[in-house]
Design a protein around this motif. Structure first.
Motif, PDB file in Angstrom:
ATOM      1  N   SER A 105      -4.321  14.358   3.194  1.00  0.00           N
ATOM      2  CA  SER A 105      -5.707  13.888   3.084  1.00  0.00           C
ATOM      3  C   SER A 105      -6.489  13.939   4.398  1.00  0.00           C
ATOM      4  O   SER A 105      -7.719  13.869   4.376  1.00  0.00           O
ATOM      5  CB  SER A 105      -5.724  12.449   2.564  1.00  0.00           C
TER       6      SER A 105
ATOM      7  N   SER B 275       0.866  -1.173   0.000  1.00  0.00           N
ATOM      8  CA  SER B 275       0.000   0.000   0.000  1.00  0.00           C
ATOM      9  C   SER B 275       0.908   1.230   0.000  1.00  0.00           C
ATOM     10  O   SER B 275       2.139   1.117   0.038  1.00  0.00           O
ATOM     11  CB  SER B 275      -0.964  -0.023   1.195  1.00  0.00           C
TER      12      SER B 275
ATOM     13  N   THR C 243      -2.664  11.582  -2.969  1.00  0.00           N
ATOM     14  CA  THR C 243      -3.928  12.215  -3.369  1.00  0.00           C
ATOM     15  C   THR C 243      -3.658  13.458  -4.233  1.00  0.00           C
ATOM     16  O   THR C 243      -4.424  14.418  -4.215  1.00  0.00           O
ATOM     17  CB  THR C 243      -4.797  12.566  -2.134  1.00  0.00           C
TER      18      THR C 243
ATOM     19  N   MET D  94       6.169   5.118   1.349  1.00  0.00           N
ATOM     20  CA  MET D  94       6.618   6.145   2.305  1.00  0.00           C
ATOM     21  C   MET D  94       7.810   5.611   3.097  1.00  0.00           C
ATOM     22  O   MET D  94       8.816   6.286   3.272  1.00  0.00           O
ATOM     23  CB  MET D  94       5.479   6.512   3.273  1.00  0.00           C
TER      24      MET D  94
ATOM     25  N   CYS E 130      -1.010  16.792  -1.030  1.00  0.00           N
ATOM     26  CA  CYS E 130      -2.311  16.992  -0.383  1.00  0.00           C
ATOM     27  C   CYS E 130      -2.301  16.141   0.880  1.00  0.00           C
ATOM     28  O   CYS E 130      -2.105  14.936   0.811  1.00  0.00           O
ATOM     29  CB  CYS E 130      -3.440  16.552  -1.307  1.00  0.00           C
TER      30      CYS E 130
END
Ligand SMILES: *Cc1c(COP(=O)(O)O)cnc(C)c1O
Length: 366
Positions: free
Chosen positions: A132, A56, A162, A61, A130
């Protein structure tokens, strides 16, 4: 109707593209699909190098923390996802300084500059494009440019989960831009992607780090149109299919339609007395601050079949977030705005008169 800012609905043509027989990942057939997808991905990211990872978004990250920070990180925390960069540093015993903001407030160029000027150990900056959690847009391009003018060796890592697919990002001063499958790219969850500058690739190769999330070995393999470990074949096929479609329709057209829908939604909801939460709203979603968020969401779901997101942590029950990412149809966005106005009537806040729809249509469909 799913209008949460991730996951977003997977279009039918993508579901079909992903439903074919299983392909072995070490075959010329899959390599051809990989090559096509990779070149489309480089195009949407705007970077000279990229990888696709079976994880994911958080996996990407983590990879950017462990592979691109060799000394000390500066992390910007204006919400859940910015906070996560700091937590990843702590999990790996990587020193980090955090710049903390309210969830409606974007980072300032000056704060970032004073942080790097007062601490020359900082060699990588982590920030959301962004954020989120509150739907705010950080001025990432301006921060990146200002930092590079002072020290071009400081890596700028932008979480664009995003943002990529929502708007055109100027990556000329950004070293890594992260995205994921289940938000603006409209795929099922499970694939993350990172675009790299040439400088980032050089830095990654000076000190390869990690095993599964070792970007040096992954970049080396993916340049040859394969992956270090078993590729997420189905998701890569889906990514190729969605990117092909977005390109065919024109990247600019998607960005323009999203921006217009976001503006029309914000204006429509403000016209019925609702308050836009962030001081610099991103176009990925509209975030509204209201103490009645839970009641409104309940009515939307039960009476109007509209699913939107609430808030987390201290904003639980105080905000709601309406998605604009992906191929949202005009009639879906208009229905959401109408349903929100109706919901305010149902809970007794404001009598319905169709104002939200009028404002939305005037801006979105001019
Ligand atoms: C969703 C999201 C993530 C996390 O991605 P996962 O796929 O849930 O790991 C990171 N950053 C931002 C800005 C996001 O919106």
């Amino acid at each position: 109707m799913l209008l949460t800012p991730g996951p977003t609905p997977v279009p039918e043509f993508v579901r079909k593209a992903m439903s074919d027989v299983t392909l072995h990942h070490r075959t010329p057939e899959f390599e051809a699909i990989f090559a096509k997808t990779r070149s489309l991905l480089l195009e949407i990211l705007g970077t000279p190098e990229c990888v696709m990872i079976a994880s994911s978004g958080t996996g990407a990250m983590e990879a950017c923390i462990t592979n691109l920070c060799h000394s000390k990180a500066l992390t910007v925390n204006a919400g859940k996802f910015g906070e996560r960069f700091g937590k990843i540093c702590q999990a790996f015993d990587i020193e980090n300084t955090e710049l903390k903001y309210d969830w409606n407030t974007p980072a300032s160029v000056d704060d970032v500059l004073s942080a790097i000027k007062s601490d020359d150990k900082i060699d990588a900056i982590y920030i959301q494009i962004c954020e989120s959690a509150g739907g705010l847009r950080h001025p990432v391009e301006a921060i990146a440019k200002a930092v590079k003018e002072i020290n071009k060796d400081i890596m700028i890592i932008a979480d664009g989960i995003t943002a990529i697919g929502v708007e055109k990002i100027d990556v000329s001063n950004i070293d890594a831009v992260i995205t994921g499958s289940q938000k603006a790219l409209m795929l099922p969850p499970g694939l993350s992607m990172i675009g790299f500058s040439d400088a980032a690739v050089v830095k990654i190769n000076t000190k390869p780090a990690g095993y599964y999330l070792n970007l040096a070995s992954e970049i080396k393999k993916q340049k040859q149109n394969t992956t270090a470990y078993t590729a997420a074949t189905t998701l890569i096929i889906g990514l190729g299919s969605i990117l092909e479609k977005i390109k065919e329709d024109g990247f600019e057209n998607l960005y323009e339609a999203t921006a217009k829908r976001a503006l029309a939604t914000r204006e429509a909801l403000e016209a019925i007395g609702l308050e836009v939460f962030p001081t610099s709203p991103a176009n990925a979603m509209t975030t509204i601050y209201t103490e009645q968020s839970n009641e409104i969401r309940k009515v939307l779901k039960e009476q109007f079949n509209v699913n939107i997101a609430g808030g987390q942590d201290h904003l639980k029950g105080k905000i709601f977030r309406v998605n604009h990412m992906g191929l949202v149809e005009d009639f879906e966005a208009a229905w959401a705005v109408n349903a929100i106005e109706k919901a305010l009537d149902v809970i007794g806040t404001r009598t319905f008169d169709g104002t939200a729809n009028k404002v939305f249509m005037e801006i979105n469909c001019d």
